[in-house]
Design a protein around this motif. Structure first.
Motif, PDB file in Angstrom:
ATOM      1  N   VAL A  45      14.541 -19.033   6.140  1.00  0.00           N
ATOM      2  CA  VAL A  45      13.429 -18.080   6.043  1.00  0.00           C
ATOM      3  C   VAL A  45      12.439 -18.393   7.150  1.00  0.00           C
ATOM      4  O   VAL A  45      11.923 -19.499   7.243  1.00  0.00           O
ATOM      5  N   LYS A  46      12.202 -17.410   8.010  1.00  0.00           N
ATOM      6  CA  LYS A  46      11.281 -17.610   9.132  1.00  0.00           C
ATOM      7  C   LYS A  46       9.855 -17.253   8.713  1.00  0.00           C
ATOM      8  O   LYS A  46       8.895 -17.905   9.089  1.00  0.00           O
ATOM      9  N   ASP A  47       9.728 -16.198   7.927  1.00  0.00           N
ATOM     10  CA  ASP A  47       8.387 -15.727   7.571  1.00  0.00           C
ATOM     11  C   ASP A  47       8.462 -14.883   6.299  1.00  0.00           C
ATOM     12  O   ASP A  47       9.456 -14.199   6.060  1.00  0.00           O
ATOM     13  N   ILE A  48       7.413 -14.969   5.503  1.00  0.00           N
ATOM     14  CA  ILE A  48       7.293 -14.110   4.326  1.00  0.00           C
ATOM     15  C   ILE A  48       5.914 -13.475   4.379  1.00  0.00           C
ATOM     16  O   ILE A  48       4.916 -14.174   4.509  1.00  0.00           O
ATOM     17  N   ARG A  49       5.880 -12.170   4.313  1.00  0.00           N
ATOM     18  CA  ARG A  49       4.600 -11.454   4.354  1.00  0.00           C
ATOM     19  C   ARG A  49       4.443 -10.623   3.086  1.00  0.00           C
ATOM     20  O   ARG A  49       5.401 -10.008   2.620  1.00  0.00           O
ATOM     21  N   ILE A  50       3.231 -10.595   2.545  1.00  0.00           N
ATOM     22  CA  ILE A  50       2.958  -9.711   1.419  1.00  0.00           C
ATOM     23  C   ILE A  50       1.818  -8.783   1.791  1.00  0.00           C
ATOM     24  O   ILE A  50       0.979  -9.118   2.629  1.00  0.00           O
ATOM     25  N   ALA A  51       1.805  -7.620   1.182  1.00  0.00           N
ATOM     26  CA  ALA A  51       0.769  -6.632   1.477  1.00  0.00           C
ATOM     27  C   ALA A  51       0.666  -5.659   0.316  1.00  0.00           C
ATOM     28  O   ALA A  51       1.381  -5.787  -0.684  1.00  0.00           O
ATOM     29  N   THR A  52      -0.252  -4.719   0.440  1.00  0.00           N
ATOM     30  CA  THR A  52      -0.444  -3.705  -0.592  1.00  0.00           C
ATOM     31  C   THR A  52      -0.301  -2.322   0.042  1.00  0.00           C
ATOM     32  O   THR A  52      -0.857  -2.074   1.107  1.00  0.00           O
ATOM     33  N   GLU A  53       0.456  -1.451  -0.603  1.00  0.00           N
ATOM     34  CA  GLU A  53       0.576  -0.063  -0.140  1.00  0.00           C
ATOM     35  C   GLU A  53      -0.038   0.858  -1.169  1.00  0.00           C
ATOM     36  O   GLU A  53       0.058   0.619  -2.369  1.00  0.00           O
ATOM     37  N   ARG A  54      -0.642   1.915  -0.667  1.00  0.00           N
ATOM     38  CA  ARG A  54      -1.211   2.918  -1.561  1.00  0.00           C
ATOM     39  C   ARG A  54      -0.187   4.031  -1.748  1.00  0.00           C
ATOM     40  O   ARG A  54       0.333   4.590  -0.790  1.00  0.00           O
ATOM     41  N   ILE A  55       0.117   4.327  -2.997  1.00  0.00           N
ATOM     42  CA  ILE A  55       1.129   5.330  -3.317  1.00  0.00           C
ATOM     43  C   ILE A  55       0.444   6.531  -3.964  1.00  0.00           C
ATOM     44  O   ILE A  55      -0.291   6.374  -4.941  1.00  0.00           O
ATOM     45  N   ALA A  56       0.683   7.714  -3.435  1.00  0.00           N
ATOM     46  CA  ALA A  56       0.141   8.929  -4.050  1.00  0.00           C
ATOM     47  C   ALA A  56       1.161   9.481  -5.032  1.00  0.00           C
ATOM     48  O   ALA A  56       2.332   9.648  -4.705  1.00  0.00           O
ATOM     49  N   SER A  57       0.718   9.728  -6.259  1.00  0.00           N
ATOM     50  CA  SER A  57       1.629  10.336  -7.238  1.00  0.00           C
ATOM     51  C   SER A  57       0.865  11.435  -7.968  1.00  0.00           C
ATOM     52  O   SER A  57      -0.329  11.651  -7.734  1.00  0.00           O
ATOM     53  N   ASP A  58       1.540  12.130  -8.863  1.00  0.00           N
ATOM     54  CA  ASP A  58       0.867  13.219  -9.567  1.00  0.00           C
ATOM     55  C   ASP A  58      -0.194  12.707 -10.545  1.00  0.00           C
ATOM     56  O   ASP A  58      -1.030  13.464 -11.017  1.00  0.00           O
ATOM     57  N   LYS A  59      -0.158  11.406 -10.828  1.00  0.00           N
ATOM     58  CA  LYS A  59      -1.208  10.818 -11.684  1.00  0.00           C
ATOM     59  C   LYS A  59      -2.349  10.237 -10.866  1.00  0.00           C
ATOM     60  O   LYS A  59      -3.170   9.475 -11.379  1.00  0.00           O
ATOM     61  N   GLY A  60      -2.353  10.513  -9.570  1.00  0.00           N
ATOM     62  CA  GLY A  60      -3.387   9.945  -8.704  1.00  0.00           C
ATOM     63  C   GLY A  60      -2.826   8.791  -7.897  1.00  0.00           C
ATOM     64  O   GLY A  60      -1.655   8.449  -8.016  1.00  0.00           O
ATOM     65  N   ASP A  61      -3.677   8.207  -7.065  1.00  0.00           N
ATOM     66  CA  ASP A  61      -3.227   7.116  -6.209  1.00  0.00           C
ATOM     67  C   ASP A  61      -3.098   5.830  -7.002  1.00  0.00           C
ATOM     68  O   ASP A  61      -3.833   5.597  -7.955  1.00  0.00           O
ATOM     69  N   SER A  62      -2.161   4.997  -6.581  1.00  0.00           N
ATOM     70  CA  SER A  62      -2.094   3.664  -7.163  1.00  0.00           C
ATOM     71  C   SER A  62      -1.653   2.695  -6.069  1.00  0.00           C
ATOM     72  O   SER A  62      -1.171   3.107  -5.012  1.00  0.00           O
ATOM     73  N   ASN A  63      -1.840   1.430  -6.336  1.00  0.00           N
ATOM     74  CA  ASN A  63      -1.461   0.409  -5.356  1.00  0.00           C
ATOM     75  C   ASN A  63      -0.179  -0.265  -5.775  1.00  0.00           C
ATOM     76  O   ASN A  63       0.059  -0.474  -6.959  1.00  0.00           O
ATOM     77  N   ILE A  64       0.630  -0.610  -4.801  1.00  0.00           N
ATOM     78  CA  ILE A  64       1.853  -1.349  -5.101  1.00  0.00           C
ATOM     79  C   ILE A  64       1.976  -2.489  -4.094  1.00  0.00           C
ATOM     80  O   ILE A  64       1.648  -2.329  -2.914  1.00  0.00           O
TER      81      ILE A  64
END
Lengths: 89, 89
Positions: free
Chosen positions: B61-80
């Motif tokens: 394993v050279k690198d591990i990165r984590i992040a947050t994406e914003r997802i738009a759905s019919d119930k509104g935005d959420s983070n994943i």
């Protein structure tokens, strides 16, 4: 001393563990390690991201390590993935 | 070109994705990136660990990165949460 600054992720809601991490930082810890195994690994990433994005803006991920542990059970040995996320502020 | 060496983790069995990673290494890739979102993150760690421990011993394993994406759905935005594990051999 470092071992004091560890938060183990189980199956409770993400915010429980976020609170634990935030509390450690607020109590003066400069480094907190989030540890998880198996399916709790996804939740550990959520805890790190929610802490960084919403509660401790000056914190960041210093290191992420993954490994494999051997678990003995009554059905024989099996392997489980583990992850440690080291956060600093 | 780098984008060719990406394996996206979904809800299939771990070994399906391990096979995809191993195939990329065997086809000459020196670097393979494993990407996952949400609950598939745990599986991504399994894929990296099984690849390293059982199939491509010279990989790491050279690198591990984590992040947050914003997802738009019919119930509104959420983070994943998202994770990328960069493996090299």
């Amino acid at each position: 001393m470092t071992e004091d600054n560890v938060v183990y992720i189980g199956s409770k809601p993400v915010m429980n563990y976020v609170l634990a991490v935030v509390t450690q930082f607020n109590n003066g810890a400069s480094e907190v390690t989030i540890k998880a195994r198996g399916r709790a690994i996804s939740r550990a990433v959520d805890v790190a991201e929610v802490t960084r994005n919403r509660f401790v803006a000056e914190s960041k991920v210093k290191d992420i390590r993954i490994a494999t542990e051997r678990i003995a059970s009554d059905k024989g040995d099996s392997n489980i993935s583990t992850m440690e996320i080291v956060m600093i502020k």
